[in-house]
Design an enzyme around this catalytic site. Sequence first.
Site, PDB file in Angstrom:
ATOM      1  N   ASP A 164      -6.430   7.896  13.440  1.00 10.48           N
ATOM      2  CA  ASP A 164      -6.245   6.573  13.064  1.00 10.48           C
ATOM      3  C   ASP A 164      -4.812   6.283  12.325  1.00 10.48           C
ATOM      4  O   ASP A 164      -4.272   6.901  11.460  1.00 10.48           O
ATOM      5  CB  ASP A 164      -7.101   6.556  11.522  1.00 10.48           C
TER       6      ASP A 164
ATOM      7  N   LYS B  62       0.612  -1.023  -0.140  1.00 10.34           N
ATOM      8  CA  LYS B  62      -0.011   0.087  -0.043  1.00 10.34           C
ATOM      9  C   LYS B  62       0.951   1.266   0.057  1.00 10.34           C
ATOM     10  O   LYS B  62       0.491   2.223  -0.453  1.00 10.34           O
ATOM     11  CB  LYS B  62      -0.878   0.008   1.202  1.00 10.34           C
TER      12      LYS B  62
END
Lengths: 619, 182
Positions: A204, A83
Amino acid sequence: MSLFQIDFGNEETPHRVVGIDLGTTNSLVAFMDLTAPKVIPGADGSPIVPSVVSIPEHGEPIVGAPAVARLITDPESTIYSVKRLMGRGVADVQDELKLFPFHIAPGSESVIQLELGGKRFTPPGISAQVLRQLKRNAEAHLGESIDHAVITVPAYFNDAQRQATKDAGRIAGLQVMRLLNEPTAAALAYGLDKRQNGIVAVYDLGGGTFDISILKLHDGIFEVLATNGDTHLGGDDFDNLLLRVALEDIATEWGLDLSMDPVAVQTLRRAVIDAKHQLSTLAATTVAFHYQGRSYRRELTRDVFERLITPIVDRTLAPCRNCMADAGVTPEQIDEVVLVGGSTRVPLVREAVRVLFKAEPHTELNPDEVVALGAAVQAGILSGHVEDKLLLDVTPLSLGIETMGGVVSKLIHRNSTIPATASETFTTAVDGQRNVLIHVVQGEREMVRDCRSLARFDLKDIDPLPAGMAKIEVRFLIDANGILNVSAKDLRTGKEHSVEVKPSYGLTDEQVEAMILESFAKAEDDFNERQVREARVEADRILNAVDKAKGDDAYLELSEEERARVDNGIAELLLAYHGENHRLILDKMEALNKATMKLAELMMNSAVRGALKGTKIDQ
Amino acid sequence: MVSGPPPSDYFAIFGIEKKLALDLEDLQRRFYSNSREWHPDRHARASAQQLAWAEEASATLNDAWRVLRDPVARAEYVLKGEGFDIGEQRGKDVPPELLEEVFELNMALEEAREGDANAKSEVVRALAKFEGLLSEIDSERDTLFVEYDAASARDTLSRLRALLNRRKYLQNLVRDARATLA
């Protein structure tokens, strides 16, 4: 008339849409089950599919937990944290490439090409392998084919990174209904049974990315006020730091530099990750590493670990402050703070959040699962199953075009609610000019060189006119996925003008198509399997309908012979059901349909009689 | 259901009259209710044409919400609609009584950037004064809003434009002063 029609009518059932968290370290798939989202377990019983792909010399790619084992045995053909490479050019990722054991092929300027087992892969191609595994897990669990998905992305992902994620979905055979920002997904999962109104901050910290979002909740509306973050900051950085320290330590102790030995590096990496995990609950642990008959053991206290990672954790604070400033809120105005991502298990991270927001953060939901659960809720919104909720998200970065002297002219500002649109009229600079090149960038800085190049758009075939006479209006639209769409109109003629797009980073449409075709060759088996599965779903319906009809009064009106035909039809369908031939299942369904035709008519007649008498038909 | 392109006028898209003094809570309610109707997520299964309209309507609504909820952006939108030039007019509308103070502040800013501690306290003092002026301007602005809503006089808009230019000027000063202190 068939029983099927009586029982279910002709209503087209909407496609099922699943929610996918495509993470740096782990990926999960979830679905909306009646009223609550649920994560879907794989064959091993765990919903977590490690985002690791291994390419063996022969045979199919290996994905997930089995691939994790190969990180150590076969590091050069096993990929993790892909990613971090999505939507990026080689120049952007030099730092991480030093730590990755796999190799980059030449010619990787606009799309990184990874060389594994003699084959070449792009980051979207690798991510597609993970998505395919999740798709298979969902199909096995739900017993139907899955072609539609909501996929989550870091809120701070730019256009190229989003496009790369969408490409990965397409390559995996998924129609990506929506790219959803991860912190927003988490807010959605929390918002289901928590507070209805108020200001919520979502912090997050995942494996490779950091996001902060501030939302306003208002009777089912989730309005993102602002978002900020760093797409190159996460738990991986803790691991890499510990890894570097351990490598240096070993070099001193053994007089041996292991940093160029991929097997040693990956084994040690595993050891420091284990130590990191333990330090979330223990005050001290031991990093243990055995290699070629030698042993390395080093005690690591939480105190030392925290001192090491403090600079990394501190890097999350400035984005948080900027986000609050953009949202126009102070810490006191924030009602709740939600923690997402595995790295928020680190006590120092929790402490930093507590101090900054002056509040005790929420951790009720599993930080590994909460994003996938939220994606499933959004999937429910899109398929019409969840009606009272709506997300209003924002674009994380300003969008602008290059003007004279390399200066950026901003068209859409960061934290604008999406979809967002802006128009700009362009003209020619010299007589008879036929083309106008438009350079679109994303970022907050004043100069083009400090922003991220998104794409170059060529307005072609402009009518040859004196300079400044041509007027072409270009419309920029950032859609609900956060992806840019461009259209152009000739204001003189009112005609749509063609726009040729050259993305600065990423695959062209042709490349994606080619990859989809490639996957079709292998998809033959998948396809047959899927047809069988679909046929079984249909068969289930008709079997249920017949079963129900046998309890109806009309069934008693059938002759002995007619009833035997029905039973025979059921038996034959069940036999085909457990085979692998979808045509046979369909044939037997058809036969059963015929055998129950009379029954269906009788039921319909009695229903009509009932209706005429004014009694209600009880379904 | 969205059945065609949305109105492009920012007030019309909220279904309200053109007014400068707005009830922001009412505006937010309308924003949420229109969003529920038009947001593309509500039309995920509709035809491509419907989806395009929904996207268009939603994008215009979002922009209208961004502009109308902010009093300055709202005023500029109305001024522009009435044919006023709202481009940068820095310096032009500096109130003459402030010329001296502005000059002194700029000097102090220069010195403070060079590390002069005395100048810093001067900047703090000037900052307080200019912040006070800003809030005066804002209440004057609100008065002009009400005045315009009552009579729609062009003269009110002229004064409003002058006021906004002055505000922009002061705001830049305040921003520079804050940045220097930070």
